[in-house]
Design a protein around this motif. Structure first.
Motif, PDB file in Angstrom:
ATOM      1  N   THR A   1       3.556   7.934   6.148  1.00 38.28           N
ATOM      2  CA  THR A   1       2.879   7.853   4.982  1.00 38.28           C
ATOM      3  C   THR A   1       3.278   6.717   4.337  1.00 38.28           C
ATOM      4  O   THR A   1       4.503   5.760   4.506  1.00 38.28           O
ATOM      5  CB  THR A   1       3.261   9.094   4.244  1.00 38.28           C
ATOM      6  OG1 THR A   1       4.676   8.944   3.922  1.00 38.28           O
ATOM      7  CG2 THR A   1       2.786  10.424   4.978  1.00 38.28           C
ATOM      8  N   MET A   2       2.552   6.351   3.187  1.00 44.10           N
ATOM      9  CA  MET A   2       2.747   5.426   2.136  1.00 44.10           C
ATOM     10  C   MET A   2       4.290   5.765   1.307  1.00 44.10           C
ATOM     11  O   MET A   2       4.923   4.598   1.004  1.00 44.10           O
ATOM     12  CB  MET A   2       1.804   5.096   1.362  1.00 44.10           C
ATOM     13  CG  MET A   2       0.566   4.609   1.939  1.00 44.10           C
ATOM     14  SD  MET A   2       0.709   2.981   2.641  1.00 44.10           S
ATOM     15  CE  MET A   2       1.033   1.893   1.355  1.00 44.10           C
ATOM     16  N   ASP A   3       4.717   6.726   1.249  1.00 41.75           N
ATOM     17  CA  ASP A   3       5.844   7.141   0.844  1.00 41.75           C
ATOM     18  C   ASP A   3       7.224   6.431   1.686  1.00 41.75           C
ATOM     19  O   ASP A   3       8.161   5.866   1.205  1.00 41.75           O
ATOM     20  CB  ASP A   3       6.399   8.633   0.764  1.00 41.75           C
ATOM     21  CG  ASP A   3       5.427   9.205  -0.529  1.00 41.75           C
ATOM     22  OD1 ASP A   3       4.845   8.328  -1.521  1.00 41.75           O
ATOM     23  OD2 ASP A   3       5.267  10.436  -0.230  1.00 41.75           O
ATOM     24  N   VAL A   4       6.804   6.609   3.011  1.00 45.72           N
ATOM     25  CA  VAL A   4       7.944   5.860   4.001  1.00 45.72           C
ATOM     26  C   VAL A   4       7.612   4.429   3.821  1.00 45.72           C
ATOM     27  O   VAL A   4       8.872   3.831   3.690  1.00 45.72           O
ATOM     28  CB  VAL A   4       7.531   6.389   5.339  1.00 45.72           C
ATOM     29  CG1 VAL A   4       8.618   5.677   6.248  1.00 45.72           C
ATOM     30  CG2 VAL A   4       7.810   7.865   5.351  1.00 45.72           C
ATOM     31  N   PHE A   5       6.845   3.744   3.765  1.00 46.47           N
ATOM     32  CA  PHE A   5       6.383   2.598   3.603  1.00 46.47           C
ATOM     33  C   PHE A   5       7.082   1.813   2.424  1.00 46.47           C
ATOM     34  O   PHE A   5       7.629   0.944   2.273  1.00 46.47           O
ATOM     35  CB  PHE A   5       4.714   2.275   3.607  1.00 46.47           C
ATOM     36  CG  PHE A   5       4.402   0.733   3.272  1.00 46.47           C
ATOM     37  CD1 PHE A   5       4.264  -0.060   4.511  1.00 46.47           C
ATOM     38  CD2 PHE A   5       4.122   0.360   2.006  1.00 46.47           C
ATOM     39  CE1 PHE A   5       3.768  -1.261   4.334  1.00 46.47           C
ATOM     40  CE2 PHE A   5       3.811  -0.976   1.865  1.00 46.47           C
ATOM     41  CZ  PHE A   5       3.471  -1.802   2.978  1.00 46.47           C
TER      42      PHE A   5
ATOM     43  N   HIS B   1       0.786  -2.228   8.196  1.00 43.86           N
ATOM     44  CA  HIS B   1       0.549  -0.772   8.223  1.00 43.86           C
ATOM     45  C   HIS B   1      -0.667  -0.177   7.683  1.00 43.86           C
ATOM     46  O   HIS B   1      -1.455  -1.017   6.981  1.00 43.86           O
ATOM     47  CB  HIS B   1       1.776  -0.302   7.310  1.00 43.86           C
ATOM     48  CG  HIS B   1       1.962   1.338   7.634  1.00 43.86           C
ATOM     49  ND1 HIS B   1       2.490   1.680   8.428  1.00 43.86           N
ATOM     50  CD2 HIS B   1       1.964   2.296   6.507  1.00 43.86           C
ATOM     51  CE1 HIS B   1       2.907   3.171   8.489  1.00 43.86           C
ATOM     52  NE2 HIS B   1       2.330   3.544   7.343  1.00 43.86           N
ATOM     53  N   GLY B   2      -1.144   0.916   8.189  1.00 46.88           N
ATOM     54  CA  GLY B   2      -2.302   1.592   7.652  1.00 46.88           C
ATOM     55  C   GLY B   2      -2.296   2.433   6.551  1.00 46.88           C
ATOM     56  O   GLY B   2      -1.199   3.402   6.568  1.00 46.88           O
ATOM     57  N   THR B   3      -2.859   2.011   5.429  1.00 51.64           N
ATOM     58  CA  THR B   3      -2.640   3.052   4.405  1.00 51.64           C
ATOM     59  C   THR B   3      -3.064   4.490   4.443  1.00 51.64           C
ATOM     60  O   THR B   3      -2.634   5.348   3.923  1.00 51.64           O
ATOM     61  CB  THR B   3      -3.700   2.409   3.075  1.00 51.64           C
ATOM     62  OG1 THR B   3      -3.650   1.109   2.973  1.00 51.64           O
ATOM     63  CG2 THR B   3      -3.426   3.097   1.688  1.00 51.64           C
TER      64      THR B   3
END
Length: 267
Positions: free
Chosen positions: A189-193, A181-183
């Protein structure tokens, strides 16, 4: 048999070894009375299978080139068609329509991937020694397949959708999961990650999740050359430990022919 599927950052670029490519063939098959056109490429003899799921523009030359590349490295590849024969949307609104229809009908999405696996098996593929990988929409589809309980060794997603639909979870997941994934992805978003990481950990699903700093959404795509060039200058490798007689998935940032690495032979 132990599968080692090395997902190179060649998946982020278009610098391929011609010698690593095997020309496959278009495959027309039917699911629920509708025609689909996939792509099958495989070396001679028995080989581990990769089920390849396309981006939101359908099965295009991009997936075909990836299939040929992987086949040249010793893997059977079946690139599935989730939209239908001749359906290769070029406009954003059409892409949203076709992906939206499948997001709204998850059972159909699963049947299409199961049907692709069945077609691969009919062509001699070893579906008992297989993984699935996908890009963007295809990455979301791969996670859908994992949640369905599909008996594959692993599931790899490149900048894919990571949200878990309401009412679903990973309690049935059987294989290992690799997320790339891309930061800097503004779409996912990273919240979903982070939420997915917590969910997989809670469910006890073996997984590895990698983020690339500065990488936008669709970082391996045609429009991300500046980022791909930057990433390729910094070789890195990731590996999941083998599962029983099964699989390891790794990503190595190595983009130029001089530095690209061959996938290990299946053994």
């Amino acid at each position: 048999m132990r599968i080692c599927i090395t997902v190179l950052s060649v998946a982020l670029s278009f610098f391929l070894f011609p010698s690593l490519s095997i020309a496959g063939e278009n495959v027309t098959y039917e699911i629920d009375g509708q025609s689909y056109e996939g792509y099958h490429a495989a070396p001679e003899g028995k080989a581990p299978l990769i089920l390849l799921i396309h981006d939101w523009d359908g099965l295009t030359d991009y997936e075909v080139r990836r299939a040929d590349m992987l086949a040249g490295m010793g893997y059977a590849v079946f690139a599935a068609d989730l939209f239908g024969a001749g359906v290769r949307p070029t406009k954003v609104e059409d892409r949203r329509q076709h992906t939206g229809e499948l997001y709204a009908d998850r059972q159909k999405m699963r049947r299409l991937m199961e049907g692709a696996l069945a077609e691969a098996a009919a062509r001699g593929a070893d579906t008992k020694n297989a993984v699935a990988m996908g890009y963007c929409f295809g990455g979301a589809a791969v996670l859908e397949l994992a949640r369905s309980g599909a008996d594959l060794k692993g599931f790899a997603t490149f900048h894919g959708g990571l949200n878990t639909p309401e009412g679903q979870d990973y309690s049935k997941a059987k294989g290992r999961i690799l997320v790339m994934h891309g930061t800097a992805d503004a779409a996912i978003t990273m919240d979903v990650f982070s939420a997915l990481a917590s969910e997989l950990e809670t469910a006890g699903v073996p997984h590895e999740m990698i983020t690339y700093g500065g990488a936008p959404h669709a970082f391996r795509g045609r429009g991300s050359a500046p980022f791909s060039k930057k990433l390729c200058a910094d070789p890195l490798s990731r590996r999941l430990p083998p599962q029983r007689s099964a699989h390891c998935v790794s990503a190595a940032a190595s983009c130029t022919p001089r530095r690209s690495r061959r996938l290990p032979s299946a053994r």
